[in-house]
Design an enzyme around this catalytic site. Structure first.
Site, short mmCIF file in Angstrom:
data_model
loop_
_atom_site.label_atom_id
_atom_site.label_comp_id
_atom_site.label_asym_id
_atom_site.label_seq_id
_atom_site.Cartn_x
_atom_site.Cartn_y
_atom_site.Cartn_z
CG ASP A 249 1.86 3.48 -6.79
OD1 ASP A 249 2.00 4.65 -6.37
OD2 ASP A 249 2.62 2.55 -6.45
NE ARG B 228 1.96 -1.40 -0.57
CZ ARG B 228 0.71 -1.74 -0.92
NH1 ARG B 228 -0.14 -2.14 0.00
NH2 ARG B 228 0.32 -1.68 -2.16
CG ASP C 194 4.20 4.71 -9.69
OD1 ASP C 194 5.28 5.31 -9.62
OD2 ASP C 194 4.09 3.47 -9.58
CB THR D 52 6.44 -9.34 1.71
OG1 THR D 52 7.02 -8.03 1.90
CG2 THR D 52 7.53 -10.35 1.39
C1 PRP Z 1 2.04 2.93 -1.18
C2 PRP Z 1 1.27 4.13 -0.67
C3 PRP Z 1 1.38 3.97 0.83
C4 PRP Z 1 1.41 2.47 1.01
C5 PRP Z 1 0.05 2.00 1.48
O1 PRP Z 1 3.39 3.23 -1.09
O2 PRP Z 1 1.80 5.34 -1.12
O3 PRP Z 1 2.55 4.54 1.37
O4 PRP Z 1 1.69 1.90 -0.27
O5 PRP Z 1 0.02 0.62 1.62
P1 PRP Z 1 -0.11 -0.13 3.03
O6 PRP Z 1 -1.21 0.54 3.77
O7 PRP Z 1 -0.47 -1.54 2.63
O8 PRP Z 1 1.21 -0.08 3.72
P2 PRP Z 1 4.54 2.51 -1.89
O9 PRP Z 1 5.38 1.69 -0.98
O10 PRP Z 1 3.97 1.81 -3.09
O11 PRP Z 1 5.44 3.74 -2.31
P3 PRP Z 1 5.10 5.11 -3.08
O12 PRP Z 1 4.63 6.07 -2.04
O13 PRP Z 1 6.43 5.49 -3.66
O14 PRP Z 1 4.06 4.84 -4.13
#
Ligand code: PRP
Length: 220
Positions: free
Chosen positions: A206, A108, A209, A112
């Site tokens: 998160d 993400r 993380d 945004t």
């Molecule tokens: C987080 C999580 C999901 C996503 C969910 O990923 O792991 O993949 O956000 O959010 P959404 O439903 O609004 O799309 P992130 O991009 O933070 O990466 P990560 O997996 O490295 O934590």
């Protein structure tokens, strides 16, 4: 949520809530977070496997009686949404040691909150398989929908996708159900809402993380 025909919420037992109580605690240590997350992940994966087709299969028990059983009849593979989805791979390999696991890298945008697809590498023959899509977090649902689109483009049938999801916001569930109504979603908890930063409330922070230990504990 009853309108979501393909939603499979794990039974909200006291034991499941006790596991969630550990992982929701912002002061949970890394080892405890991983241990208790993995116990929930195991329940999710077993529930996900229950969504596969079965056929009758009788066996003879040690006392010579017939047990009228079942067994899976289809090919199944998994695809992890990097990075958080990789947290589910170890448990999956405990259950199905020979399973093929593809990867989709979606992140993400920090501002945004929109998902961006960077990379995918899927198992050969995935179009004819049932797919366990490993994505622990469903906030807006954007990342899961983007991952599902990658699978559909590879020829996977929508009804053959089982999304394995740790926690979900109602907004995310609605978004997935609207875009991909035949995808089955297995989830262990439905949260109250999203906050202004597109984080779930009460939520877990998160997940990636916290599971991989890449956040300073004061920020959890
Ligand atoms: C987080 C999580 C999901 C996503 C969910 O990923 O792991 O993949 O956000 O959010 P959404 O439903 O609004 O799309 P992130 O991009 O933070 O990466 P990560 O997996 O490295 O934590």
């Amino acid at each position: 949520m009853s309108v979501l025909h393909n939603l499979h919420l794990l039974p909200q037992t006291r034991q499941l809530r006790a596991l969630h109580t550990v992982v929701r605690d912002r002061h949970a240590g890394l080892d405890s977070f991983v241990l208790h997350s993995r116990r929930i992940i195991r329940l999710l994966l077993e529930a996900g496997l229950d969504q596969l087709p079965f056929t009758e299969h009788d066996v003879t028990t040690p006392v010579g009686a017939t047990y009228r059983g079942l067994r899976h009849t289809v090919d199944v593979c998994a695809v992890a949404v990097v990075r958080a989805g990789e947290s589910m791979e170890a448990e999956l390999r405990e259950l199905l040691p020979g399973i093929c696991i593809g990867k989709i890298l979606i992140q993400r945008d920090k501002k945004t909150k929109l998902p961006h697809l960077y990379y995918s590498h899927l198992p050969p023959g995935i179009a004819d398989s049932h797919v366990l899509l490993l994505e622990p977090m469903l906030a807006t649902g954007g990342s899961a929908n983007a991952a599902i689109d990658v699978l559909l483009k590879a020829g996977v049938r929508e009804e053959n996708i089982i999304l394995i999801n740790f926690i979900a916001a109602p907004e995310g569930l609605r978004a997935v159900s609207k875009a991909h109504p035949r995808v089955k979603v297995v989830v262990s908890s439905i949260e109250e809402r999203l906050n202004e930063n597109a984080f779930m409330v009460p939520g877990i922070g998160d997940f990636g993380d916290r599971y991989f230990g890449t956040i300073d504990s004061g920020a959890r």
